[in-house]
Scaffold this motif. Structure first.
Motif, PDB file in Angstrom:
ATOM      1  N   VAL A 280      33.813  48.667  39.124  1.00  0.00           N
ATOM      2  CA  VAL A 280      32.524  48.390  37.923  1.00  0.00           C
ATOM      3  C   VAL A 280      32.463  47.322  37.507  1.00  0.00           C
ATOM      4  N   LEU A 281      33.174  48.347  35.994  1.00  0.00           N
ATOM      5  CA  LEU A 281      34.080  47.476  34.488  1.00  0.00           C
ATOM      6  C   LEU A 281      34.441  45.754  35.164  1.00  0.00           C
ATOM      7  N   MET A 282      35.126  45.911  35.860  1.00  0.00           N
ATOM      8  CA  MET A 282      36.012  44.594  36.604  1.00  0.00           C
ATOM      9  C   MET A 282      34.941  43.531  37.263  1.00  0.00           C
ATOM     10  N   VAL A 283      33.825  44.166  37.981  1.00  0.00           N
ATOM     11  CA  VAL A 283      32.986  42.502  37.858  1.00  0.00           C
ATOM     12  C   VAL A 283      31.899  42.453  37.129  1.00  0.00           C
ATOM     13  N   ILE A 284      32.131  43.496  36.270  1.00  0.00           N
ATOM     14  CA  ILE A 284      30.782  43.004  35.108  1.00  0.00           C
ATOM     15  C   ILE A 284      31.368  42.531  34.074  1.00  0.00           C
ATOM     16  N   VAL A 285      33.155  42.313  33.535  1.00  0.00           N
ATOM     17  CA  VAL A 285      33.724  41.194  33.696  1.00  0.00           C
ATOM     18  C   VAL A 285      34.057  39.842  33.500  1.00  0.00           C
ATOM     19  N   SER A 286      34.085  40.057  34.822  1.00  0.00           N
ATOM     20  CA  SER A 286      34.036  38.773  35.672  1.00  0.00           C
ATOM     21  C   SER A 286      32.931  38.569  35.356  1.00  0.00           C
ATOM     22  N   MET A 287      31.433  38.635  35.226  1.00  0.00           N
ATOM     23  CA  MET A 287      30.418  37.691  36.115  1.00  0.00           C
ATOM     24  C   MET A 287      30.274  37.535  34.398  1.00  0.00           C
ATOM     25  N   MET A 288      29.823  37.990  33.358  1.00  0.00           N
ATOM     26  CA  MET A 288      29.798  38.126  31.688  1.00  0.00           C
ATOM     27  C   MET A 288      30.930  37.339  31.576  1.00  0.00           C
ATOM     28  N   VAL A 289      32.119  36.646  31.921  1.00  0.00           N
ATOM     29  CA  VAL A 289      33.030  35.892  32.199  1.00  0.00           C
ATOM     30  C   VAL A 289      32.642  34.862  32.121  1.00  0.00           C
ATOM     31  N   ILE A 290      32.298  34.423  33.578  1.00  0.00           N
ATOM     32  CA  ILE A 290      32.348  33.329  34.623  1.00  0.00           C
ATOM     33  C   ILE A 290      31.240  32.877  34.236  1.00  0.00           C
ATOM     34  N   LYS A 340      46.376  46.317  41.341  1.00  0.00           N
ATOM     35  CA  LYS A 340      46.171  47.031  40.311  1.00  0.00           C
ATOM     36  C   LYS A 340      47.185  45.406  39.549  1.00  0.00           C
ATOM     37  N   TRP A 341      48.223  44.373  40.348  1.00  0.00           N
ATOM     38  CA  TRP A 341      48.926  43.615  39.618  1.00  0.00           C
ATOM     39  C   TRP A 341      48.089  42.703  39.697  1.00  0.00           C
ATOM     40  N   LEU A 342      47.774  42.276  41.164  1.00  0.00           N
ATOM     41  CA  LEU A 342      46.497  41.129  41.351  1.00  0.00           C
ATOM     42  C   LEU A 342      45.767  41.058  39.725  1.00  0.00           C
ATOM     43  N   VAL A 343      44.640  42.579  39.871  1.00  0.00           N
ATOM     44  CA  VAL A 343      43.867  42.196  38.632  1.00  0.00           C
ATOM     45  C   VAL A 343      43.952  41.904  37.527  1.00  0.00           C
ATOM     46  N   ILE A 344      45.296  42.551  37.072  1.00  0.00           N
ATOM     47  CA  ILE A 344      46.270  42.428  35.240  1.00  0.00           C
ATOM     48  C   ILE A 344      46.972  40.953  35.358  1.00  0.00           C
ATOM     49  N   SER A 345      47.504  40.547  36.351  1.00  0.00           N
ATOM     50  CA  SER A 345      47.715  38.578  36.193  1.00  0.00           C
ATOM     51  C   SER A 345      46.024  38.070  36.023  1.00  0.00           C
ATOM     52  N   GLY A 346      45.581  38.773  37.140  1.00  0.00           N
ATOM     53  CA  GLY A 346      44.715  37.406  37.169  1.00  0.00           C
ATOM     54  C   GLY A 346      43.807  37.242  35.351  1.00  0.00           C
ATOM     55  N   LEU A 347      43.638  38.836  35.102  1.00  0.00           N
ATOM     56  CA  LEU A 347      43.324  39.074  33.167  1.00  0.00           C
ATOM     57  C   LEU A 347      44.482  38.310  32.748  1.00  0.00           C
ATOM     58  N   VAL A 348      45.354  38.065  32.637  1.00  0.00           N
ATOM     59  CA  VAL A 348      46.161  37.466  31.745  1.00  0.00           C
ATOM     60  C   VAL A 348      45.761  36.074  31.774  1.00  0.00           C
ATOM     61  N   ILE A 349      45.590  35.710  33.216  1.00  0.00           N
ATOM     62  CA  ILE A 349      45.251  34.145  33.231  1.00  0.00           C
ATOM     63  C   ILE A 349      44.061  33.658  32.793  1.00  0.00           C
ATOM     64  N   THR A 350      42.987  34.855  32.689  1.00  0.00           N
ATOM     65  CA  THR A 350      41.816  34.236  31.992  1.00  0.00           C
ATOM     66  C   THR A 350      41.726  34.353  31.180  1.00  0.00           C
ATOM     67  N   LEU A 351      42.410  35.371  30.267  1.00  0.00           N
ATOM     68  CA  LEU A 351      42.411  35.713  28.890  1.00  0.00           C
ATOM     69  C   LEU A 351      42.934  34.011  28.168  1.00  0.00           C
ATOM     70  N   GLY A 352      43.848  33.692  28.661  1.00  0.00           N
ATOM     71  CA  GLY A 352      45.319  32.577  28.579  1.00  0.00           C
ATOM     72  C   GLY A 352      43.589  31.318  28.540  1.00  0.00           C
ATOM     73  N   GLY A 379      42.491  32.903  38.077  1.00  0.00           N
ATOM     74  CA  GLY A 379      42.442  34.445  37.099  1.00  0.00           C
ATOM     75  C   GLY A 379      41.039  34.844  37.678  1.00  0.00           C
ATOM     76  N   VAL A 380      39.731  34.394  37.879  1.00  0.00           N
ATOM     77  CA  VAL A 380      38.817  35.642  37.771  1.00  0.00           C
ATOM     78  C   VAL A 380      38.822  36.075  39.333  1.00  0.00           C
ATOM     79  N   SER A 381      39.350  35.017  40.218  1.00  0.00           N
ATOM     80  CA  SER A 381      39.715  35.159  42.074  1.00  0.00           C
ATOM     81  C   SER A 381      40.698  35.872  42.081  1.00  0.00           C
ATOM     82  N   MET A 382      41.093  36.369  40.790  1.00  0.00           N
ATOM     83  CA  MET A 382      42.026  37.208  41.292  1.00  0.00           C
ATOM     84  C   MET A 382      41.622  38.547  40.378  1.00  0.00           C
ATOM     85  N   VAL A 383      40.833  39.265  39.897  1.00  0.00           N
ATOM     86  CA  VAL A 383      40.151  40.045  39.411  1.00  0.00           C
ATOM     87  C   VAL A 383      39.156  40.422  40.117  1.00  0.00           C
ATOM     88  N   MET A 384      38.666  40.166  40.592  1.00  0.00           N
ATOM     89  CA  MET A 384      36.828  40.304  40.838  1.00  0.00           C
ATOM     90  C   MET A 384      36.571  41.180  42.399  1.00  0.00           C
TER      91      MET A 384
END
Length: 484
Positions: A280-290, A340-352, A379-384
Motif C-alpha cells: 500500500v505504501l509503495m502504491v501511495i508513493v508511485s501515485m503521488m510521483v506519477i 524486493k530488488w525490482l522495487v529498490i532499483s525502480g525507486l533509485v531510478i525514479t529518484l534520479g 522506475g515507476v513500472s518497476m515499483v508499483m
C-alpha cells in the motif's frame, strides 16, 4: 460471512470461466476510463483561456475526478458483495459513457466538472472490480504477469493521456478528447456484454450507512483540504484547516468503527499482513510521483518552454510507451525473482529522474526532458505492480474485496493529494518569486517564476521518493503455492 460465500463460489465454480476474454474486457474499459485521469492535463491552457478560469480552478478537473474516486472506492468492498461481476462491469461503463458524452458537449466549466464526476463514478466501480476479479480467477504464481498487463492500464493510460490529448488539440478543440473516447467506451460495453462472466456470488450483506458517511467525510475532507490549499493560496486559510481537521476526525471515527464491528464495511485486518501494508505504501508513493509529475510537466512544457500542445505531447510519448511495454515484463520478472530488488532499483531510478526535473530551467533541452521522463516511467513500472501484487498475494481469499478496496482507495487519494500539493507548491513558488523580483514589468520574469515554482514542486516528489526507497528495503517476497 459474505466474503466466505464468495470464496466458496470461486473455488467451486471457476472451471467455466474463460480468463482471456474477461481480462481483455477489463483492459479495454480500464484504459479508456483511466485515460480520463490525465487526458485534460495537456488541455489545461486551452481550458483556462476558453472557459475564463484560473489554473488552480482548472486543476479541479483532475483533482475533482480523483476526489470522487477517493470517496466512492472505499464503498466498493461492500458493492462487490451486492452485485454480480457483469452487473458492475456494465454499470461502470454506462456511467463512463454518460459522463464522457456530457463532457463532449460541455459549454462551461460547471458542466464539464459534473461530467468528470459522472466519469469518476464509472471508474470507481471498475477499478476494484478489476482487481478483485483477477485475484479470484488467476492463481498466485501467475499473478505477476497478469498484474503486469493490468499495470499497462493503470500506469500506461494516465501516462499517455497528455500525449494523445496533445495530438488531438493540434487540429481540434478540447471537446474532441471526449468525442474520440466515446465510441471506444461503447465498443468496450458491447464486448463486455458478450464476454464478461460472473466470478463471485452476491451475498448482499448488511450495509452500514454510518460507515459510508464517515468514510466519505474522512477521505473527502482530506482530499478537499489539500486541494483547497492550492486554490486558496495557503495552508493557514480557514477552509483548509476546517476541511483537514474534519477529514482527520472522520477517518479516525471510521477506522474505530470498522475495528469494533463484527462485520465491518471495510475490513482493516488486511493491514495485519506486513507485505500488504508495505505494498500500500509503495502504491501511495508511485501515485503521488506519477500524477504530480503528469500535471507539472505539461504546464512546464507549454508555459516555460512555450511548446505547442502537439510538441509537448510528442515529448511525453516515449516515456508513456516504454512504461506500457515494460509493465508486463516487470510482472514476469516479479514471478521469477520477487519484488524486493525490482522495487529498490525502480525507486533509485525514479529518484534520479526527480533530481533531474528539480533542476530544469528555461534553457533545458527537449532531449533532456524526454530522457528524464523515460527514466521516471521505467522506475515507476518497476515499483508499483510488483509491490502491489506481492501485497495482495499475502491476503487470504476472504480479504480480497477489502484488500482491493483499500489499495484502490489509497491509490486515488494519494494521487489527488500529490496533484493538489504539487499545484499548491507551484503557485506558491510563482507568487514568492514575483514578490521578490525588482523589475515586475520584465516579460521574462513570469516565465522564470513559473519555472522556479515547478522546480520546488519536484522537490516534494524527491522527498516522497526517498521515503519510499527507505521503506522498500523491508519488502520480502510472499511465499505462495500452486492451488489444486
Amino acid at each position: 460471512m459474505a466474503s466466505e460465500s464468495q470464496v466458496t463460489a470461486s473455488e467451486s465454480g471457476l472451471d467455466h470461466i474463460k480468463v482471456t476474454p474477461v481480462i481483455i474486457s477489463f483492459v479495454v474499459a480500464g484504459f479508456i476510463g483511466l485515460f480520463s485521469e490525465t487526458a485534460l492535463n495537456m488541455a489545461l491552457s486551452h481550458l483556462i483561456h476558453s472557459l475564463g478560469i484560473h489554473e488552480t480552478t482548472a486543476q479541479w478537473l483532475t483533482t475533482g475526478y480523483l476526489l470522487t474516486l477517493g470517496i466512492l472506492v472505499p464503498v466498493s468492498g461492500i458493492i462487490l458483495q451486492w452485485f454480480t461481476t457483469r452487473q458492475l462491469f456494465i454499470t461502470s461503463l454506462i456511467f463512463s459513457i454518460i459522463g464522457t458524452f456530457i463532457a463532449a458537449i460541455a459549454p462551461a466549466f460547471s458542466v464539464l466538472m459534473i461530467a468528470r464526476v459522472v466519469q469518476a463514478l464509472g471508474t470507481a466501480l471498475l477499478l476494484p472490480l478489476m482487481f478483485n476479479t483477477i485475484l479470484f480467477i488467476v492463481p498466485p504464481y501467475k499473478r505477476g504477469k497478469i498484474m503486469g498487463i493490468i499495470g499497462l492500464v493503470i500506469m500506461f493510460a494516465p501516462a499517455v493521456g497528455p500525449t494523445l490529448s496533445g495530438l488531438i488539440l493540434k487540429n481540434l478543440t478540447w471537446h474532441w478528447i471526449f468525442w474520440i473516447s466515446l465510441p471506444l467506451l461503447v465498443m468496450a460495453l458491447i464486448f463486455g456484454l458478450f464476454f464478461m462472466q460472473n466470478v463471485t456470488t452476491p451475498t448482499k450483506p448488511k450495509i452500514d450507512l454510518i460507515s459510508i458517511v464517515l468514510s466519505s467525510i474522512g477521505f473527502g475532507g482530506i482530499v478537499y483540504g489539500f486541494s483547497s490549499a492550492g486554490e486558496s493560496g495557503g495552508w493557514s486559510s480557514t477552509p483548509v484547516i476546517i476541511a483537514l481537521v474534519v477529514g482527520a476526525i472522520g477517518l479516525l471515527l471510521f477506522v474505530t468503527r470498522q475495528l469494533n464491528m463484527e462485520k465491518p464495511m471495510l475490513n482493516l485486518k488486511a493491514f495485519r499482513y506486513p507485505m500488504f501494508s508495505l505494498g500500500v505504501l509503495m502504491v501511495i508513493v508511485s501515485m503521488m510521483v506519477i500524477l504530480s509529475s503528469m500535471i507539472l510537466l505539461p504546464l512546464y512544457l507549454q508555459t516555460s518552454l512555450a511548446l505547442s500542445t502537439f510538441a509537448a505531447g510528442l515529448l511525453l510519448l516515449p516515456g508513456g510507451v516504454i512504461n506500457g511495454l515494460l509493465s508486463p515484463v516487470m510482472g514476469s520478472l516479479f514471478d521469477k525473482f520477487g519484488p524486493k530488488w525490482l522495487v529498490i532499483s525502480g525507486l533509485v531510478i525514479t529518484l534520479g529522474s526527480m533530481l533531474g526535473f528539480s533542476r530544469i530551467t528555461l534553457d533545458t533541452t527537449s532531449g533532456k526532458i524526454v530522457i528524464l521522463h523515460i527514466l521516471m516511467m521505467v522506475g515507476v513500472s518497476m515499483v508499483m505492480m510488483p509491490a502491489q501484487t506481492n501485497g495482495l498475494n499475502q491476503l487470504p481469499k476472504e480479504l480480497y474485496p477489502d484488500g482491493t478496496a483499500i489499495m484502490n482507495t489509497l491509490q486515488q487519494v494519494a494521487g489527488a493529494i500529490g496533484t493538489a500539493v504539487a499545484i499548491s507548491i507551484l503557485s506558491s513558488g510563482v507568487q514568492r518569486y514575483m514578490e521578490t523580483t525588482d523589475d515586475k514589468t520584465n516579460p521574462l520574469n513570469p516565465l522564470l517564476a513559473f519555472t522556479e515554482g515547478v522546480q520546488q514542486a519536484f522537490l516534494f516528489a524527491i522527498i516522497i521518493t526517498i521515503v519510499g526507497l527507505i521503506i522498500s528495503f523491508f519488502i520480502k517476497r510472499v511465499k505462495v503455492y500452486r492451488e489444486a
